[in-house]
Every structure is written in structure tokens, then in C-alpha cells.
Scaffold this motif. Structure first.
Motif, PDB file in Angstrom:
ATOM      1  N   LEU A 130       0.830  -1.199   0.000  1.00 21.56           N
ATOM      2  CA  LEU A 130       0.000   0.000   0.000  1.00 21.56           C
ATOM      3  C   LEU A 130       0.871   1.258   0.000  1.00 21.56           C
ATOM      4  CD1 LEU A 130      -2.978   0.697   0.001  1.00 21.56           C
ATOM      5  CD2 LEU A 130      -2.916   0.784   2.484  1.00 21.56           C
ATOM      6  N   ASN A 131       1.954   1.187   0.787  1.00 23.36           N
ATOM      7  CA  ASN A 131       2.893   2.313   0.823  1.00 23.36           C
ATOM      8  C   ASN A 131       3.497   2.587  -0.537  1.00 23.36           C
ATOM      9  OD1 ASN A 131       3.169   3.817   3.087  1.00 23.36           O
ATOM     10  ND2 ASN A 131       4.368   2.260   4.187  1.00 23.36           N
ATOM     11  N   ASP A 132       3.903   1.506  -1.200  1.00 18.56           N
ATOM     12  CA  ASP A 132       4.498   1.644  -2.544  1.00 18.56           C
ATOM     13  C   ASP A 132       3.491   2.296  -3.492  1.00 18.56           C
ATOM     14  OD1 ASP A 132       6.735   0.461  -1.631  1.00 18.56           O
ATOM     15  OD2 ASP A 132       6.415  -1.498  -2.612  1.00 18.56           O
ATOM     16  N   LEU A 133       2.256   1.820  -3.410  1.00 22.83           N
ATOM     17  CA  LEU A 133       1.203   2.320  -4.288  1.00 22.83           C
ATOM     18  C   LEU A 133       0.960   3.811  -4.047  1.00 22.83           C
ATOM     19  CD1 LEU A 133      -0.684   1.410  -6.445  1.00 22.83           C
ATOM     20  CD2 LEU A 133      -2.245   0.530  -4.723  1.00 22.83           C
ATOM     21  N   LEU A 134       0.942   4.193  -2.775  1.00 22.71           N
ATOM     22  CA  LEU A 134       0.724   5.608  -2.453  1.00 22.71           C
ATOM     23  C   LEU A 134       1.885   6.473  -2.940  1.00 22.71           C
ATOM     24  CD1 LEU A 134      -0.976   5.423   1.045  1.00 22.71           C
ATOM     25  CD2 LEU A 134      -1.932   6.335  -1.074  1.00 22.71           C
ATOM     26  N   THR A 135       3.090   5.906  -2.879  1.00 22.09           N
ATOM     27  CA  THR A 135       4.256   6.654  -3.385  1.00 22.09           C
ATOM     28  C   THR A 135       4.077   6.933  -4.876  1.00 22.09           C
ATOM     29  OG1 THR A 135       5.575   5.440  -1.784  1.00 22.09           O
ATOM     30  CG2 THR A 135       6.787   6.629  -3.488  1.00 22.09           C
ATOM     31  N   VAL A 136       3.604   5.913  -5.611  1.00 16.86           N
ATOM     32  CA  VAL A 136       3.377   6.095  -7.052  1.00 16.86           C
ATOM     33  C   VAL A 136       2.303   7.167  -7.287  1.00 16.86           C
ATOM     34  CG1 VAL A 136       2.557   4.982  -9.176  1.00 16.86           C
ATOM     35  CG2 VAL A 136       4.071   3.736  -7.624  1.00 16.86           C
ATOM     36  N   LEU A 137       1.200   7.047  -6.550  1.00 12.85           N
ATOM     37  CA  LEU A 137       0.078   7.983  -6.754  1.00 12.85           C
ATOM     38  C   LEU A 137       0.455   9.420  -6.373  1.00 12.85           C
ATOM     39  CD1 LEU A 137      -2.972   5.856  -5.496  1.00 12.85           C
ATOM     40  CD2 LEU A 137      -2.269   6.304  -7.846  1.00 12.85           C
ATOM     41  N   ASN A 138       1.415   9.554  -5.486  1.00  3.90           N
ATOM     42  CA  ASN A 138       1.869  10.898  -5.113  1.00  3.90           C
ATOM     43  C   ASN A 138       3.063  11.340  -5.958  1.00  3.90           C
ATOM     44  OD1 ASN A 138       0.281  12.013  -2.790  1.00  3.90           O
ATOM     45  ND2 ASN A 138       0.720   9.950  -2.028  1.00  3.90           N
ATOM     46  N   GLY A 139       3.426  10.529  -6.919  1.00  6.59           N
ATOM     47  CA  GLY A 139       4.622  10.790  -7.730  1.00  6.59           C
ATOM     48  C   GLY A 139       4.358  11.662  -8.943  1.00  6.59           C
ATOM     49  N   PRO A 140       5.374  11.783  -9.799  1.00  6.32           N
ATOM     50  CA  PRO A 140       5.317  12.731 -10.930  1.00  6.32           C
ATOM     51  C   PRO A 140       4.192  12.444 -11.930  1.00  6.32           C
ATOM     52  CG  PRO A 140       7.280  11.312 -11.056  1.00  6.32           C
ATOM     53  CD  PRO A 140       6.656  11.060  -9.726  1.00  6.32           C
ATOM     54  N   ARG A 141       3.785  11.161 -12.091  1.00  4.55           N
ATOM     55  CA  ARG A 141       2.746  10.851 -13.078  1.00  4.55           C
ATOM     56  C   ARG A 141       1.437  11.588 -12.762  1.00  4.55           C
ATOM     57  NH1 ARG A 141      -0.453   5.302 -14.196  1.00  4.55           N
ATOM     58  NH2 ARG A 141      -0.894   5.608 -16.399  1.00  4.55           N
ATOM     59  N   TYR A 142       1.217  11.825 -11.488  1.00  3.74           N
ATOM     60  CA  TYR A 142      -0.071  12.415 -11.080  1.00  3.74           C
ATOM     61  C   TYR A 142       0.033  13.894 -10.687  1.00  3.74           C
ATOM     62  CZ  TYR A 142      -1.547   7.611 -11.207  1.00  3.74           C
ATOM     63  OH  TYR A 142      -1.830   6.356 -11.635  1.00  3.74           O
ATOM     64  N   ALA A 143       1.290  14.391 -10.682  1.00  6.34           N
ATOM     65  CA  ALA A 143       1.472  15.794 -10.273  1.00  6.34           C
ATOM     66  C   ALA A 143       0.729  16.699 -11.252  1.00  6.34           C
ATOM     67  CB  ALA A 143       2.960  16.133 -10.246  1.00  6.34           C
ATOM     68  N   GLY A 144       0.014  17.662 -10.742  1.00  3.32           N
ATOM     69  CA  GLY A 144      -0.718  18.586 -11.624  1.00  3.32           C
ATOM     70  C   GLY A 144      -2.055  18.039 -12.079  1.00  3.32           C
ATOM     71  N   ILE A 145      -2.325  16.766 -11.794  1.00  2.00           N
ATOM     72  CA  ILE A 145      -3.613  16.187 -12.205  1.00  2.00           C
ATOM     73  C   ILE A 145      -4.505  16.036 -10.975  1.00  2.00           C
ATOM     74  CG2 ILE A 145      -4.723  14.124 -13.178  1.00  2.00           C
ATOM     75  CD1 ILE A 145      -2.140  13.728 -14.751  1.00  2.00           C
ATOM     76  N   ILE A 146      -3.888  15.528  -9.905  1.00  2.00           N
ATOM     77  CA  ILE A 146      -4.683  15.345  -8.688  1.00  2.00           C
ATOM     78  C   ILE A 146      -3.884  15.825  -7.481  1.00  2.00           C
ATOM     79  CG2 ILE A 146      -3.973  12.883  -8.469  1.00  2.00           C
ATOM     80  CD1 ILE A 146      -7.456  13.357  -7.781  1.00  2.00           C
ATOM     81  N   ARG A 147      -4.556  16.600  -6.646  1.00  5.33           N
ATOM     82  CA  ARG A 147      -3.841  17.129  -5.469  1.00  5.33           C
ATOM     83  C   ARG A 147      -3.675  16.018  -4.446  1.00  5.33           C
ATOM     84  NH1 ARG A 147      -7.615  21.979  -4.750  1.00  5.33           N
ATOM     85  NH2 ARG A 147      -7.076  21.777  -2.547  1.00  5.33           N
ATOM     86  N   PRO A 148      -2.482  15.921  -3.815  1.00  8.32           N
ATOM     87  CA  PRO A 148      -2.224  14.814  -2.880  1.00  8.32           C
ATOM     88  C   PRO A 148      -3.302  14.675  -1.805  1.00  8.32           C
ATOM     89  CG  PRO A 148      -0.226  16.093  -3.253  1.00  8.32           C
ATOM     90  CD  PRO A 148      -1.317  16.801  -3.974  1.00  8.32           C
ATOM     91  N   GLU A 149      -3.836  15.824  -1.328  1.00  5.67           N
ATOM     92  CA  GLU A 149      -4.849  15.718  -0.259  1.00  5.67           C
ATOM     93  C   GLU A 149      -6.158  15.142  -0.793  1.00  5.67           C
ATOM     94  OE1 GLU A 149      -3.464  18.448  -1.430  1.00  5.67           O
ATOM     95  OE2 GLU A 149      -4.798  20.199  -1.338  1.00  5.67           O
ATOM     96  N   ASN A 150      -6.291  15.066  -2.122  1.00  2.00           N
ATOM     97  CA  ASN A 150      -7.508  14.493  -2.704  1.00  2.00           C
ATOM     98  C   ASN A 150      -7.345  13.022  -3.086  1.00  2.00           C
ATOM     99  OD1 ASN A 150      -8.806  16.860  -2.341  1.00  2.00           O
ATOM    100  ND2 ASN A 150      -8.798  17.495  -4.485  1.00  2.00           N
ATOM    101  N   ILE A 151      -6.259  12.406  -2.623  1.00  2.00           N
ATOM    102  CA  ILE A 151      -6.112  10.956  -2.815  1.00  2.00           C
ATOM    103  C   ILE A 151      -6.472  10.299  -1.475  1.00  2.00           C
ATOM    104  CG2 ILE A 151      -4.512   9.078  -3.381  1.00  2.00           C
ATOM    105  CD1 ILE A 151      -2.856  11.136  -4.965  1.00  2.00           C
ATOM    106  N   VAL A 152      -7.538   9.498  -1.487  1.00  2.00           N
ATOM    107  CA  VAL A 152      -8.004   8.913  -0.223  1.00  2.00           C
ATOM    108  C   VAL A 152      -8.160   7.395  -0.341  1.00  2.00           C
ATOM    109  CG1 VAL A 152      -9.183  11.000   0.584  1.00  2.00           C
ATOM    110  CG2 VAL A 152     -10.402   9.370  -0.823  1.00  2.00           C
ATOM    111  N   LEU A 153      -8.075   6.718   0.780  1.00  2.00           N
ATOM    112  CA  LEU A 153      -8.146   5.255   0.790  1.00  2.00           C
ATOM    113  C   LEU A 153      -9.540   4.787   1.224  1.00  2.00           C
ATOM    114  CD1 LEU A 153      -4.737   4.526   2.615  1.00  2.00           C
ATOM    115  CD2 LEU A 153      -5.177   4.829   0.165  1.00  2.00           C
ATOM    116  N   ALA A 154      -9.944   3.608   0.717  1.00  6.85           N
ATOM    117  CA  ALA A 154     -11.262   3.088   1.114  1.00  6.85           C
ATOM    118  C   ALA A 154     -11.316   1.574   1.021  1.00  6.85           C
ATOM    119  CB  ALA A 154     -12.339   3.684   0.198  1.00  6.85           C
TER     120      ALA A 154
END
Ligand SMILES: Nc1nc2c(ncn2[C@@H]2O[C@H](COP(=O)(O)OP(=O)(O)OP(=O)(O)O)[C@@H](O)[C@H]2O)c(=O)[nH]1
Ligand SMILES: [Mg+2]
Length: 459
Positions: free
Chosen positions: A189-213
């Protein structure tokens, strides 16, 4: 004294909200003036505008849930509502239509609207089998909602990524929900979150708007030890965990929910108006072009088949006047036959058509036509008819300009408009096409056929 509780509607809608409402109402009012054929074509857009106005009036917030098939979109809606509202299934592609599910327990109310409602919009999976149409349906729904939840259950594949980029471009608040986190070990899960907070998503989604469920977590095996030391195992359903999603939605809505709804409605009204105006212009232009051509052909045939010149002149003006009246109707402007006739004559004069075509050619050749019955008629009639048809074609184009500019010549003189039209018209090609139409008609005319054959046969 009344026992009624104080009404929370006391706060009046603010200026932005009212401006959006007016934009929608004026768009609806504007298109009500369309003719029947246009209204039929624009019916969907009109009803969407109507629904958007209703949404604004009642202070409704729409939240769309997007994502690939089987990522748990419907399960998330159920978990947020706290009950089974949407159909959940292990089989991918379960949700086929766009569903609107009221979220009564959301705990958010648009300021100033006592009965304001939050609605979750369930959509079919983006990459549905035979789903190009469903993908379109999903995008269409996105245009109307105020906030988007994008549900994924792993790093995004190309389809998901493209859809996310597209949604981000709509400038609506976007929450990326990483669902099914129960299926990952903490390090994964940590690895996945690192990817989602990485450069591929920068400018597309704000980190605070990535949530787990965990919308519908799998069952967990419990090992139960009895008093006598024996053990048995039991699989137990786990409670959904969607608090983080809910908290982020409410935070975003509380920060600027009302402004979002107003902005969204204003953008929607502007987009729809642009689209509908463009469509309407296209319909009118197509219909006007068809009308002008069909009158030009009618005129060409009337003149070429009519052996008496005087009728060419009178009949010719009548055809032009009828064309002008029809064109006026297409552009929503009513004009009397008399005025249409004057307009047609004055355009014709500006183009030098009356003297050249109506009076000159018709009158001069009428004697010849009357005297030479038979092949003489055919010989003179074809170019003469085509020339008369060309005259109507030019009158039609000028009248079209006049109606396009709200029954005015704009800042130009009629003469300048007509000159421009003449310059921009490929006269030879119009004449050729008109001749072809006349010959087509003559070839279906038994009498003309004989004359034709007789003449050419002699050659
Ligand atoms: N393990 C686990 N499974 C989940 C979770 N959420 C949903 N699922 C399962 O994923 C499957 C698909 O769930 P749906 O809610 O139907 O998914 P959907 O995105 O609505 O699917 P379509 O409508 O077919 O596009 C079901 O078997 C759910 O039980 C979760 O948090 N954890
Ligand atoms: Mg579903």
C-alpha cells in the motif's frame, strides 16, 4: 405564536448563484424561439438545461462516481449511504446505466437551501465491453456534476489515466479513491501511495484528494478458541471503511460547495448555448441553401419550359418573392409577399439582373420563343432558363445575407453586398448545374424529347 421551526432558507442565494440561474433561464428562453424542426433536434439539450435549472433551484449537489469496471464504484455508493442502494457484483460491467442515488446521510446542505440534497451518480465502468457509448455517457454525466470521485483499485492503467486527465481538465474538484485497500499488505500500500503521489499524477490530482477506502472488504477468517482449548475458524464480513472519502467530500463542499454549483451551472449554460447556437446556425444555413437552390431550379425550369416571355417576367418575380418569404421564415423573420417582391426586385436591380435577365433576355427572346415552336424553344430555353435561375440564385444569396443580419444590410449598401456575392459565386458552375437540371427535366418531358431527338437526329 407559530411553533414552526425557523426556516434555514433565510440566507438568500448570493449574486453568483442568481447570475447562474439567469444564465440558464436566458439560454432556455432564447431557444424556445426555435422553429419546430430545430426544437426537435435540440430537444435533448433543452431538457438538460431544464434539469440543470431545477438542480440549481433546489440547491442539489451531484457527485459522480467514475472508474474502471469492478473497481467498487457501486459498493462505494452503498457504503457511503450506509445501505444497499446500488447493485454490486463480482461480474465486471454490472452497472449499465447512470443511476442517481440520494445520499440522505451526507450531512451537507447548500447554504440557503433547506431541502438541498446530495446525490451520488453511479456510472458504468469506463472501459466497459462494447462500451464506447457508455464511456460517452459517463463523460456526459461528468459535465453536469459538481464533484467527481474517481475509483481505482490499483495504479491507473492507460484508459483510467486518460479518463482522469480528461476529468481533471474540467476543473471540477476531483477525488481519487483508492479502493480495496484490504487486498494490499501495508508495504504494498505504501508503494502504491508513493506512485500515486509521484510525478505521473502531479498537476492532475492534489495529494490531499487521494483517499483510501474499503467499500466492500472481503471476509476475514477468525480463529476462535473454546474454553476446552479446541479451535474453530469463522469467516466474518468486515465493515466498509469509507470515512476518509466522506470527510474529504464534506470538506470540499463546505469550503466552496455553493460557489462550485453556481460556477458549474454557469459553465454548463454557456457550453450548451454555444453548442445549440452553432447547431441552429448550421440547420438554418443548410435549409437556406436548399431553399435557394430549389427556387433557382424552379425558376430555371419555369422560364425554359414556358413558351410565352411575358409570363417569364411576371412568374419569375413571383418565384423570387416566394423564395424571399420562405427564407425569411427560415431566419424567423416574417415578411409580406409585397415586401418580399420589392426586396427581390431591388436586389435584382442592384445586380443588374432585372434589365439583363428578366426584361432583356426574356422580353427580347419571347418573340423568338413564340414564333419558333419546337426545337427553337429547346435551343434558346436552356441557356435562358439557366440565366434566369442564376438570377434567382443571386437574389436568394443576397436575401439570405439580409435575413442573417436581422432584416438589414448591416453597415453595407445592398449594392455592395450583391457585388460581393457576384464576385464570390462561380457563375459558370452554377449555370452548368442549372442547365443540367433543365436537361434532366426536358429528358423526362415526352414532347421535348421528340423535339430534342428530331433536332439532334437531323445533325
Ligand atoms: N476486497 C474488496 N472487494 C471489493 C471492495 N469494494 C468492492 N469490492 C468488490 O468488487 C466487486 C465489484 O464491485 P462493484 O461495486 O460492483 O464494482 P463497480 O465498479 O460498480 O463495477 P461495474 O458496475 O461492473 O463497473 C464486487 O465483488 C465487490 O464485492 C473492497 O473494498 N474490497
Ligand atoms: Mg457498478
Amino acid at each position: 405564536m407559530s411553533n414552526a421551526p425557523p426556516s434555514p432558507t433565510a440566507v438568500p442565494p448570493d449574486a453568483d448563484y442568481q447570475a447562474s440561474m439567469r444564465a440558464l433561464e436566458s439560454a432556455i428562453g432564447h431557444f424556445k424561439g426555435c422553429n419546430e424542426a430545430e426544437l426537435r433536434e435540440l430537444a435533448d439539450d433543452m431538457s438538460q438545461l431544464g434539469r440543470m435549472a431545477e438542480k440549481l433551484q433546489s440547491g442539489r449537489v451531484d457527485i459522480a462516481v467514475f472508474g474502471e469496471i469492478s473497481t467498487g464504484k457501486s459498493a462505494l455508493i452503498n457504503a457511503l449511504c450506509g445501505e444497499q442502494r446500488a447493485a454490486v457484483n463480482v461480474r465486471g460491467g454490472w452497472t449499465k446505466d447512470v443511476w442517481h442515488v440520494p445520499w440522505e446521510t451526507a450531512g451537507y446542505c447548500v447554504p440557503g437551501f433547506a431541502d438541498s440534497q446530495v446525490v451520488l451518480v453511479d456510472t458504468p465502468g469506463l472501459n466497459e465491453v462494447d462500451g464506447a457509448k457508455r464511456g460517452e455517457m459517463a463523460r456526459d454525466a461528468a459535465a453536469r456534476v459538481d464533484l467527481v470521485l474517481f475509483v481505482a483499485d490499483s495504479d491507473l492503467n492507460d484508459t483510467e489515466y486518460r479518463a482522469l486527465v480528461e476529468l481533471a481538465a474540467s476543473n471540477k474538484p476531483l477525488i481519487l479513491v483508492l479502493n480495496k485497500t484490504d487486498l494490499y499488505r501495508p508495504d504494498q500500500l505504501n508503494d502504491l501511495l508513493t506512485v500515486l503521489n509521484g510525478p505521473r499524477y502531479a498537476g492532475i490530482i492534489r495529494p490531499e484528494n487521494i483517499v483510501l477506502a474499503q467499500a466492500d472488504p472481503r471476509e476475514v477468517e477468525y480463529v476462535i478458541e473454546a474454553a476446552d482449548g479446541s479451535t474453530r475458524s469463522e469467516w466474518r464480513k468486515q465493515l466498509p471503511q469509507v470515512e476518509e472519502v466522506k470527510a474529504r467530500i464534506i470538506e470540499l463542499l463546505a469550503a466552496d460547495g455553493k460557489a462550485l454549483i453556481a460556477l458549474n451551472a454557469a459553465i454548463f449554460a454557456a457550453d450548451k448555448s454555444d453548442r445549440m447556437t452553432a447547431l441552429r446556425v448550421r440547420f438554418r444555413e443548410e435549409e437556406a441553401a436548399r431553399t435557394i437552390w430549389s427556387f433557382a431550379v424552379t425558376k430555371a425550369l419555369a422560364v425554359s419550359l414556358n413558351p410565352v416571355g411575358i409570363v417569364d417576367v411576371l412568374g419569375g418575380v413571383a418565384v423570387d418573392a416566394a423564395m424571399v418569404v420562405t427564407l425569411g421564415r427560415i431566419y424567423g423573420i416574417s415578411i409580406t409577399t409585397n415586401n418580399a417582391q420589392s426586396l427581390a426586385m431591388s436586389i435584382g436591380k442592384s445586380a443588374g439582373l432585372v434589365t439583363l435577365l428578366e426584361a432583356g433576355v426574356s422580353w427580347a427572346s419571347s418573340a423568338f420563343k413564340t414564333l419558333t415552336v419546337g426545337f427553337g424553344t429547346v435551343l434558346t430555353a436552356v441557356p435562358q432558363g439557366a440565366a434566369a435561375g442564376f438570377g434567382s440564385f443571386i437574389v436568394g444569396q443576397a436575401a439570405r445575407f439580409y435575413f442573417q443580419h436581422g432584416a438589414s444590410w448591416g453597415d453595407q449598401s445592398p449594392k455592395a453586398v450583391v457585388t460581393q456575392i457576384l464576385e464570390n459565386t462561380d457563375k459558370q458552375s452554377v449555370l452548368e448545374q442549372l442547365k443540367a437540371e433543365i436537361l434532366k427535366k426536358l429528358s423526362t418531358n415526352r414532347h421535348a424529347d421528340e423535339t430534342d431527338k428530331g433536332w439532334f437526329g437531323k445533325k
